[in-house]
Design a protein around this motif. Structure first.
Motif, mmCIF file in Angstrom:
data_model
loop_
_atom_site.group_PDB
_atom_site.id
_atom_site.type_symbol
_atom_site.label_atom_id
_atom_site.label_comp_id
_atom_site.label_asym_id
_atom_site.label_seq_id
_atom_site.Cartn_x
_atom_site.Cartn_y
_atom_site.Cartn_z
ATOM 1 N N ASP A 189 28.018 38.573 54.016
ATOM 2 C CA ASP A 189 27.133 38.011 54.662
ATOM 3 C C ASP A 189 25.799 38.515 55.122
ATOM 4 O O ASP A 189 24.724 39.783 54.374
ATOM 5 C CB ASP A 189 27.626 38.249 56.550
ATOM 6 C CG ASP A 189 27.166 37.436 57.713
ATOM 7 O OD1 ASP A 189 26.385 36.024 57.669
ATOM 8 O OD2 ASP A 189 28.188 37.686 59.126
ATOM 9 N N GLY A 190 24.892 37.883 55.258
ATOM 10 C CA GLY A 190 23.310 38.173 56.321
ATOM 11 C C GLY A 190 22.711 36.792 55.063
ATOM 12 O O GLY A 190 22.725 35.597 55.419
ATOM 13 N N ASP A 191 22.015 36.948 53.968
ATOM 14 C CA ASP A 191 21.124 36.253 52.892
ATOM 15 C C ASP A 191 22.339 35.226 52.740
ATOM 16 O O ASP A 191 22.231 34.211 51.883
ATOM 17 C CB ASP A 191 19.407 36.775 52.437
ATOM 18 C CG ASP A 191 18.789 37.414 53.196
ATOM 19 O OD1 ASP A 191 18.891 36.852 54.137
ATOM 20 O OD2 ASP A 191 18.126 38.395 52.522
ATOM 21 N N LEU A 192 23.461 36.108 51.824
ATOM 22 C CA LEU A 192 24.452 35.666 51.755
ATOM 23 C C LEU A 192 25.579 35.481 52.117
ATOM 24 O O LEU A 192 25.887 36.067 52.628
ATOM 25 C CB LEU A 192 24.899 35.877 49.274
ATOM 26 C CG LEU A 192 23.421 35.961 49.250
ATOM 27 C CD1 LEU A 192 23.797 37.762 48.106
ATOM 28 C CD2 LEU A 192 23.103 35.677 48.611
ATOM 29 N N LYS A 193 26.189 34.593 52.176
ATOM 30 C CA LYS A 193 27.620 34.172 52.949
ATOM 31 C C LYS A 193 28.517 33.336 51.615
ATOM 32 O O LYS A 193 28.780 32.547 51.548
ATOM 33 C CB LYS A 193 27.308 32.993 54.069
ATOM 34 C CG LYS A 193 26.033 33.659 55.213
ATOM 35 C CD LYS A 193 26.197 33.001 55.996
ATOM 36 C CE LYS A 193 25.031 33.301 57.047
ATOM 37 N NZ LYS A 193 24.742 34.085 57.652
ATOM 38 N N LEU A 194 30.242 34.292 51.553
ATOM 39 C CA LEU A 194 30.661 34.230 50.631
ATOM 40 C C LEU A 194 31.591 35.303 50.545
ATOM 41 O O LEU A 194 32.053 36.278 51.707
ATOM 42 C CB LEU A 194 30.043 34.216 49.400
ATOM 43 C CG LEU A 194 29.668 35.713 48.373
ATOM 44 C CD1 LEU A 194 30.082 35.365 46.869
ATOM 45 C CD2 LEU A 194 28.187 35.647 49.018
ATOM 46 N N SER A 195 32.941 34.793 50.233
ATOM 47 C CA SER A 195 34.373 36.141 50.278
ATOM 48 C C SER A 195 34.557 36.440 49.112
ATOM 49 O O SER A 195 34.622 35.919 47.739
ATOM 50 C CB SER A 195 34.752 35.491 50.911
ATOM 51 O OG SER A 195 34.312 35.104 52.342
ATOM 52 N N LEU A 196 34.789 37.907 48.185
ATOM 53 C CA LEU A 196 34.735 38.460 46.999
ATOM 54 C C LEU A 196 36.332 38.903 47.108
ATOM 55 O O LEU A 196 36.742 39.117 48.157
ATOM 56 C CB LEU A 196 33.769 38.825 46.760
ATOM 57 C CG LEU A 196 32.297 38.474 46.160
ATOM 58 C CD1 LEU A 196 31.321 39.692 46.242
ATOM 59 C CD2 LEU A 196 32.632 37.984 45.349
ATOM 60 N N TRP A 197 37.043 38.539 45.977
ATOM 61 C CA TRP A 197 38.547 38.883 46.217
ATOM 62 C C TRP A 197 38.738 40.263 44.265
ATOM 63 O O TRP A 197 37.716 39.352 43.723
ATOM 64 C CB TRP A 197 39.077 38.250 45.725
ATOM 65 C CG TRP A 197 40.395 37.963 47.011
ATOM 66 C CD1 TRP A 197 40.843 38.113 47.833
ATOM 67 C CD2 TRP A 197 39.144 36.689 48.063
ATOM 68 N NE1 TRP A 197 41.284 37.434 49.186
ATOM 69 C CE2 TRP A 197 39.979 36.400 48.805
ATOM 70 C CE3 TRP A 197 38.554 35.885 47.057
ATOM 71 C CZ2 TRP A 197 39.176 35.305 49.844
ATOM 72 C CZ3 TRP A 197 37.396 34.917 48.180
ATOM 73 C CH2 TRP A 197 38.088 34.741 49.870
ATOM 74 N N TYR A 198 38.740 41.729 44.644
ATOM 75 C CA TYR A 198 39.130 42.720 43.317
ATOM 76 C C TYR A 198 40.280 42.702 43.342
ATOM 77 O O TYR A 198 41.068 43.028 44.209
ATOM 78 C CB TYR A 198 37.939 43.433 43.425
ATOM 79 C CG TYR A 198 36.351 43.096 43.353
ATOM 80 C CD1 TYR A 198 35.934 43.336 41.631
ATOM 81 C CD2 TYR A 198 35.799 43.208 44.762
ATOM 82 C CE1 TYR A 198 34.770 42.555 42.142
ATOM 83 C CE2 TYR A 198 34.056 42.356 44.069
ATOM 84 C CZ TYR A 198 33.938 42.691 43.575
ATOM 85 O OH TYR A 198 32.599 41.909 43.024
ATOM 86 N N ASP A 199 40.771 42.575 42.403
ATOM 87 C CA ASP A 199 42.350 43.210 42.290
ATOM 88 C C ASP A 199 42.072 44.494 41.607
ATOM 89 O O ASP A 199 41.767 45.414 41.629
ATOM 90 C CB ASP A 199 42.706 42.902 41.005
ATOM 91 C CG ASP A 199 42.213 43.396 38.927
ATOM 92 O OD1 ASP A 199 41.190 44.229 39.163
ATOM 93 O OD2 ASP A 199 42.832 42.865 38.287
#
Length: 221
Positions: A189-199
């Motif tokens: 969140d903040g200047d960028l709004k996204l979700s990331l997934w790592y295995d």
């Protein structure tokens, strides 16, 4: 209908800038063919392009090439086109530089960031050049799992600094072209709004974000 996508929101790129030994260990095993990423990109469930990452080693250097191509249209008519190319150079686990070119539906961007001694010098064709002494900065190229540990990132499209907050989520089952994998979710969140997934091996396996009422998702091929 048209769709104007800005790099600050789309987050189209892949890299990192890790300077501590812990961070170096986090991605040291990610080079080679198993680290290459080929994502199909979807808008509201419809395919619109790809996001590809190619990594190779040359001696003590790691070279990361990124290619992103998105097209939104109506039938055979292309209404919006985005093409981003980026190359990162690392040496002995330390970020050295990236150089990117972007065509955002006719708007062109060029950025070069280079580590020079105790600072990172950033040159760009849209905006003033500047230097920062924050050597912990990472580019917005999310293959490096250390990305989610950073409160500030270098936008690889326009060269601006993004201030972010990251919430660590639960482990989830993520579908990929090779079948389901267990991955941990991180919400930015903040200047960028996204979700990331790592295995569990630290490989980037998914990205998702909303934009202007639409839903975008990366699915690993």
């Amino acid at each position: 209908m048209s769709l104007k996508m800005h790099r600050r929101t789309l987050l189209l790129g892949l890299a990192g800038t890790a300077l501590t030994s812990g961070t170096s260990r986090a991605w040291a095993g990610l080079t080679g063919a198993e680290a290459d990423r080929d994502f199909a990109v979807f808008r509201n469930g419809d395919p619109i392009g790809h996001h590809r990452i190619d990594m190779r080693t040359e001696g003590d250097r790691t070279i990361v090439d990124i290619d992103i191509l998105l097209e939104v249209g109506l039938g055979p008519l292309v209404l919006y086109r985005y093409h981003h190319k980026n190359r990162e150079i690392w040496q002995d686990g330390v970020f050295q530089s990236f150089e990117s070119e972007t065509d955002d539906d006719g708007d062109t961007y060029r950025v070069r960031a280079v580590r020079q001694g105790n600072e990172i010098a950033i040159a760009r064709n849209r905006g003033d050049n500047y230097a920062t002494g924050d050597l912990t900065l990472l580019p917005t190229t999310y293959w490096n799992p250390a990305t989610v540990d950073r409160p500030r990132l270098i936008n690889t499209q326009d060269g601006e600094i993004a201030e972010v907050r990251v919430d660590r989520g639960n482990w989830q089952t993520v579908e990929t072209g090779a079948g389901p994998v267990e991955a941990r979710r991180f919400d930015v969140d903040g200047d960028l709004k996204l979700s990331l997934w790592y295995d569990r091996d630290g490989h980037w396996v998914k990205l998702a974000f909303p934009l202007k009422g639409d839903s975008f998702e990366y699915q690993l091929a």
